[in-house]
Design a protein around this motif. Structure first.
Motif, PDB file in Angstrom:
ATOM      1  N   ALA A  70     -10.912 -96.278 -36.249  1.00 37.88           N
ATOM      2  CA  ALA A  70     -11.916 -95.206 -36.279  1.00 37.88           C
ATOM      3  C   ALA A  70     -11.271 -93.907 -36.740  1.00 37.88           C
ATOM      4  O   ALA A  70     -10.064 -93.696 -36.590  1.00 37.88           O
ATOM      5  CB  ALA A  70     -12.530 -95.021 -34.889  1.00 37.88           C
ATOM      6  N   ASP A  71     -12.086 -93.018 -37.278  1.00 36.33           N
ATOM      7  CA  ASP A  71     -11.626 -91.694 -37.675  1.00 36.33           C
ATOM      8  C   ASP A  71     -11.560 -90.782 -36.450  1.00 36.33           C
ATOM      9  O   ASP A  71     -12.288 -90.978 -35.476  1.00 36.33           O
ATOM     10  CB  ASP A  71     -12.560 -91.107 -38.730  1.00 36.33           C
ATOM     11  CG  ASP A  71     -12.668 -92.001 -39.959  1.00 36.33           C
ATOM     12  OD1 ASP A  71     -11.744 -92.804 -40.197  1.00 36.33           O
ATOM     13  OD2 ASP A  71     -13.680 -91.885 -40.675  1.00 36.33           O
ATOM     14  N   PHE A  72     -10.684 -89.782 -36.541  1.00 35.55           N
ATOM     15  CA  PHE A  72     -10.374 -88.930 -35.388  1.00 35.55           C
ATOM     16  C   PHE A  72     -10.436 -87.482 -35.844  1.00 35.55           C
ATOM     17  O   PHE A  72      -9.742 -87.086 -36.785  1.00 35.55           O
ATOM     18  CB  PHE A  72      -8.965 -89.287 -34.899  1.00 35.55           C
ATOM     19  CG  PHE A  72      -8.600 -88.765 -33.543  1.00 35.55           C
ATOM     20  CD1 PHE A  72      -8.983 -89.427 -32.392  1.00 35.55           C
ATOM     21  CD2 PHE A  72      -7.820 -87.621 -33.423  1.00 35.55           C
ATOM     22  CE1 PHE A  72      -8.608 -88.961 -31.139  1.00 35.55           C
ATOM     23  CE2 PHE A  72      -7.445 -87.151 -32.172  1.00 35.55           C
ATOM     24  CZ  PHE A  72      -7.833 -87.820 -31.031  1.00 35.55           C
ATOM     25  N   HIS A  73     -11.284 -86.677 -35.198  1.00 28.30           N
ATOM     26  CA  HIS A  73     -11.547 -85.309 -35.651  1.00 28.30           C
ATOM     27  C   HIS A  73     -11.201 -84.304 -34.541  1.00 28.30           C
ATOM     28  O   HIS A  73     -11.791 -84.354 -33.462  1.00 28.30           O
ATOM     29  CB  HIS A  73     -13.009 -85.155 -36.039  1.00 28.30           C
ATOM     30  CG  HIS A  73     -13.486 -86.193 -37.008  1.00 28.30           C
ATOM     31  ND1 HIS A  73     -12.994 -86.299 -38.298  1.00 28.30           N
ATOM     32  CD2 HIS A  73     -14.405 -87.201 -36.870  1.00 28.30           C
ATOM     33  CE1 HIS A  73     -13.591 -87.305 -38.918  1.00 28.30           C
ATOM     34  NE2 HIS A  73     -14.444 -87.864 -38.077  1.00 28.30           N
ATOM     35  N   CYS A  74     -10.273 -83.413 -34.828  1.00 28.41           N
ATOM     36  CA  CYS A  74      -9.858 -82.404 -33.852  1.00 28.41           C
ATOM     37  C   CYS A  74     -10.614 -81.108 -34.087  1.00 28.41           C
ATOM     38  O   CYS A  74     -10.876 -80.711 -35.237  1.00 28.41           O
ATOM     39  CB  CYS A  74      -8.358 -82.160 -33.963  1.00 28.41           C
ATOM     40  SG  CYS A  74      -7.725 -80.970 -32.750  1.00 28.41           S
ATOM     41  N   VAL A  75     -10.963 -80.417 -33.010  1.00 28.68           N
ATOM     42  CA  VAL A  75     -11.672 -79.145 -33.111  1.00 28.68           C
ATOM     43  C   VAL A  75     -10.840 -78.086 -33.836  1.00 28.68           C
ATOM     44  O   VAL A  75     -11.381 -77.118 -34.363  1.00 28.68           O
ATOM     45  CB  VAL A  75     -12.085 -78.662 -31.700  1.00 28.68           C
ATOM     46  CG1 VAL A  75     -10.863 -78.207 -30.915  1.00 28.68           C
ATOM     47  CG2 VAL A  75     -13.132 -77.571 -31.761  1.00 28.68           C
ATOM     48  N   THR A  76      -9.527 -78.270 -33.922  1.00 28.37           N
ATOM     49  CA  THR A  76      -8.667 -77.337 -34.649  1.00 28.37           C
ATOM     50  C   THR A  76      -8.693 -77.578 -36.156  1.00 28.37           C
ATOM     51  O   THR A  76      -7.862 -77.063 -36.878  1.00 28.37           O
ATOM     52  CB  THR A  76      -7.224 -77.399 -34.128  1.00 28.37           C
ATOM     53  OG1 THR A  76      -6.743 -78.742 -34.232  1.00 28.37           O
ATOM     54  CG2 THR A  76      -7.146 -76.952 -32.690  1.00 28.37           C
ATOM     55  N   ARG A  77      -9.654 -78.412 -36.603  1.00 26.15           N
ATOM     56  CA  ARG A  77     -10.036 -78.550 -38.009  1.00 26.15           C
ATOM     57  C   ARG A  77      -9.209 -79.570 -38.798  1.00 26.15           C
ATOM     58  O   ARG A  77      -9.227 -79.547 -40.040  1.00 26.15           O
ATOM     59  CB  ARG A  77     -10.075 -77.190 -38.739  1.00 26.15           C
ATOM     60  CG  ARG A  77     -11.098 -76.236 -38.127  1.00 26.15           C
ATOM     61  CD  ARG A  77     -11.193 -74.922 -38.904  1.00 26.15           C
ATOM     62  NE  ARG A  77     -12.134 -73.998 -38.283  1.00 26.15           N
ATOM     63  CZ  ARG A  77     -13.441 -73.973 -38.530  1.00 26.15           C
ATOM     64  NH1 ARG A  77     -13.952 -74.820 -39.396  1.00 26.15           N
ATOM     65  NH2 ARG A  77     -14.233 -73.111 -37.916  1.00 26.15           N
ATOM     66  N   TRP A  78      -8.494 -80.473 -38.145  1.00 26.02           N
ATOM     67  CA  TRP A  78      -7.877 -81.556 -38.889  1.00 26.02           C
ATOM     68  C   TRP A  78      -8.539 -82.883 -38.514  1.00 26.02           C
ATOM     69  O   TRP A  78      -9.074 -83.049 -37.417  1.00 26.02           O
ATOM     70  CB  TRP A  78      -6.357 -81.631 -38.662  1.00 26.02           C
ATOM     71  CG  TRP A  78      -5.917 -81.862 -37.239  1.00 26.02           C
ATOM     72  CD1 TRP A  78      -5.549 -80.916 -36.342  1.00 26.02           C
ATOM     73  CD2 TRP A  78      -5.793 -83.122 -36.566  1.00 26.02           C
ATOM     74  NE1 TRP A  78      -5.207 -81.502 -35.139  1.00 26.02           N
ATOM     75  CE2 TRP A  78      -5.344 -82.853 -35.250  1.00 26.02           C
ATOM     76  CE3 TRP A  78      -6.006 -84.445 -36.935  1.00 26.02           C
ATOM     77  CZ2 TRP A  78      -5.105 -83.858 -34.314  1.00 26.02           C
ATOM     78  CZ3 TRP A  78      -5.778 -85.464 -36.001  1.00 26.02           C
ATOM     79  CH2 TRP A  78      -5.326 -85.150 -34.715  1.00 26.02           C
ATOM     80  N   SER A  79      -8.495 -83.798 -39.468  1.00 27.15           N
ATOM     81  CA  SER A  79      -9.019 -85.155 -39.249  1.00 27.15           C
ATOM     82  C   SER A  79      -7.995 -86.168 -39.743  1.00 27.15           C
ATOM     83  O   SER A  79      -7.318 -85.945 -40.754  1.00 27.15           O
ATOM     84  CB  SER A  79     -10.329 -85.368 -40.020  1.00 27.15           C
ATOM     85  OG  SER A  79     -11.373 -84.570 -39.509  1.00 27.15           O
ATOM     86  N   ARG A  80      -7.895 -87.283 -39.038  1.00 26.59           N
ATOM     87  CA  ARG A  80      -7.057 -88.408 -39.453  1.00 26.59           C
ATOM     88  C   ARG A  80      -7.982 -89.626 -39.562  1.00 26.59           C
ATOM     89  O   ARG A  80      -8.694 -89.963 -38.611  1.00 26.59           O
ATOM     90  CB  ARG A  80      -5.955 -88.659 -38.415  1.00 26.59           C
ATOM     91  CG  ARG A  80      -5.189 -89.969 -38.573  1.00 26.59           C
ATOM     92  CD  ARG A  80      -4.200 -89.917 -39.719  1.00 26.59           C
ATOM     93  NE  ARG A  80      -3.668 -91.245 -40.017  1.00 26.59           N
ATOM     94  CZ  ARG A  80      -2.471 -91.689 -39.630  1.00 26.59           C
ATOM     95  NH1 ARG A  80      -1.685 -90.910 -38.905  1.00 26.59           N
ATOM     96  NH2 ARG A  80      -2.056 -92.892 -39.977  1.00 26.59           N
ATOM     97  N   LEU A  81      -7.987 -90.263 -40.733  1.00 27.30           N
ATOM     98  CA  LEU A  81      -8.854 -91.405 -40.954  1.00 27.30           C
ATOM     99  C   LEU A  81      -8.159 -92.701 -40.544  1.00 27.30           C
ATOM    100  O   LEU A  81      -6.935 -92.829 -40.584  1.00 27.30           O
ATOM    101  CB  LEU A  81      -9.266 -91.477 -42.426  1.00 27.30           C
ATOM    102  CG  LEU A  81      -9.957 -90.232 -43.006  1.00 27.30           C
ATOM    103  CD1 LEU A  81     -10.376 -90.485 -44.454  1.00 27.30           C
ATOM    104  CD2 LEU A  81     -11.151 -89.810 -42.168  1.00 27.30           C
ATOM    105  N   ASP A  82      -8.972 -93.665 -40.131  1.00 27.61           N
ATOM    106  CA  ASP A  82      -8.508 -95.037 -39.867  1.00 27.61           C
ATOM    107  C   ASP A  82      -7.388 -95.111 -38.826  1.00 27.61           C
ATOM    108  O   ASP A  82      -6.369 -95.774 -39.030  1.00 27.61           O
ATOM    109  CB  ASP A  82      -8.051 -95.711 -41.165  1.00 27.61           C
ATOM    110  CG  ASP A  82      -9.199 -95.918 -42.145  1.00 27.61           C
ATOM    111  OD1 ASP A  82     -10.328 -96.190 -41.684  1.00 27.61           O
ATOM    112  OD2 ASP A  82      -8.964 -95.818 -43.363  1.00 27.61           O
ATOM    113  N   VAL A  83      -7.579 -94.444 -37.724  1.00 30.27           N
ATOM    114  CA  VAL A  83      -6.633 -94.556 -36.602  1.00 30.27           C
ATOM    115  C   VAL A  83      -6.888 -95.889 -35.898  1.00 30.27           C
ATOM    116  O   VAL A  83      -8.040 -96.247 -35.627  1.00 30.27           O
ATOM    117  CB  VAL A  83      -6.792 -93.383 -35.625  1.00 30.27           C
ATOM    118  CG1 VAL A  83      -5.808 -93.505 -34.470  1.00 30.27           C
ATOM    119  CG2 VAL A  83      -6.596 -92.055 -36.356  1.00 30.27           C
TER     120      VAL A  83
END
Length: 206
Positions: A70-83
């Motif tokens: 799943a993708d992972f989205h941080c409130v500090t404005r970064w995202s990491r796809l396919d965790v």
């Protein structure tokens, strides 16, 4: 530690507004990082349930296990796809605890004193996990090991680290970041980062 951040080329339906991508997995934590061995963890499920649970590590690991990408989205404005995670579905635990009809909210509490709150309908989604594995390896301590909640459709502060239990409630009880200025729900696609004027933000990052 944070790696390279970059904006997706062209429209990307997997990247919420205001987010940039990273190939790393930044570590952002407020307060001390608990040091726990798996055998020290006991998971408690209580509140408005018919069958409260108290599971040691071996009991938890004996439950049906599920892999999740799943993708992972941080409130500090970064995202990491396919965790890639592995753990026990939240629904597996809820099916054993049997929520009472009046249960509408969940308060997740963690080793180290952190809490976060969610509506039950956001908590009880099929993809949500209590994860013990990250990219095929035991979940590192700095990423919430031995056990963290994973709620991919909300900002990452809802995916609480170092989980030791959760309580089902009839009325909402705000958690740490919600009490200190962050949005009650935290939907990345609506950019629900911060709450209303009655909540004063606290310094630090979830």
């Amino acid at each position: 530690m944070f790696g390279r951040f970059y904006r997706p080329e062209g429209p990307n339906h997997r990247v919420p507004p205001g987010q940039v991508l990273t190939e790393k997995f930044p570590v952002l934590t407020y307060g001390p990082t608990p040091s726990l061995r798996p055998e020290e963890v006991r998971l408690e499920v209580g509140g408005l349930v018919e069958n409260p649970l108290s599971l040691g590590w071996e009991e938890f690991m004996a439950l049906p296990q599920t892999a999740l990408k799943a993708d992972f989205h941080c409130v500090t404005r970064w995202s990491r796809l396919d965790v890639e995670w592995r753990g026990v579905r939240v629904l597996e635990l809820l099916s054993r605890a049997r929520p009472r009809p009046e249960a509408r909210y969940v308060l997740v509490y963690c080793y180290g004193g952190y809490t976060t709150s969610l509506p039950l309908e956001d908590f009880a989604r099929e993809e949500n996990l209590l994860a013990h594995t990250l990219f095929g390896q035991p979940l590192p301590r700095e990423h919430g090991g031995p056990l963290r909640l994973v709620v991919p459709h909300l900002y990452a502060w809802k995916s609480a680290k170092w989980v030791r239990g959760f309580r089902l409630l009839e009325r909402e009880e705000l958690g740490f970041w919600e009490l200190n200025g962050y949005h009650r729900r935290g939907d990345p696609w609506r950019e629900e980062r911060f709450g209303g004027p009655d909540q004063s933000p606290l310094g630090g990052t979830p």
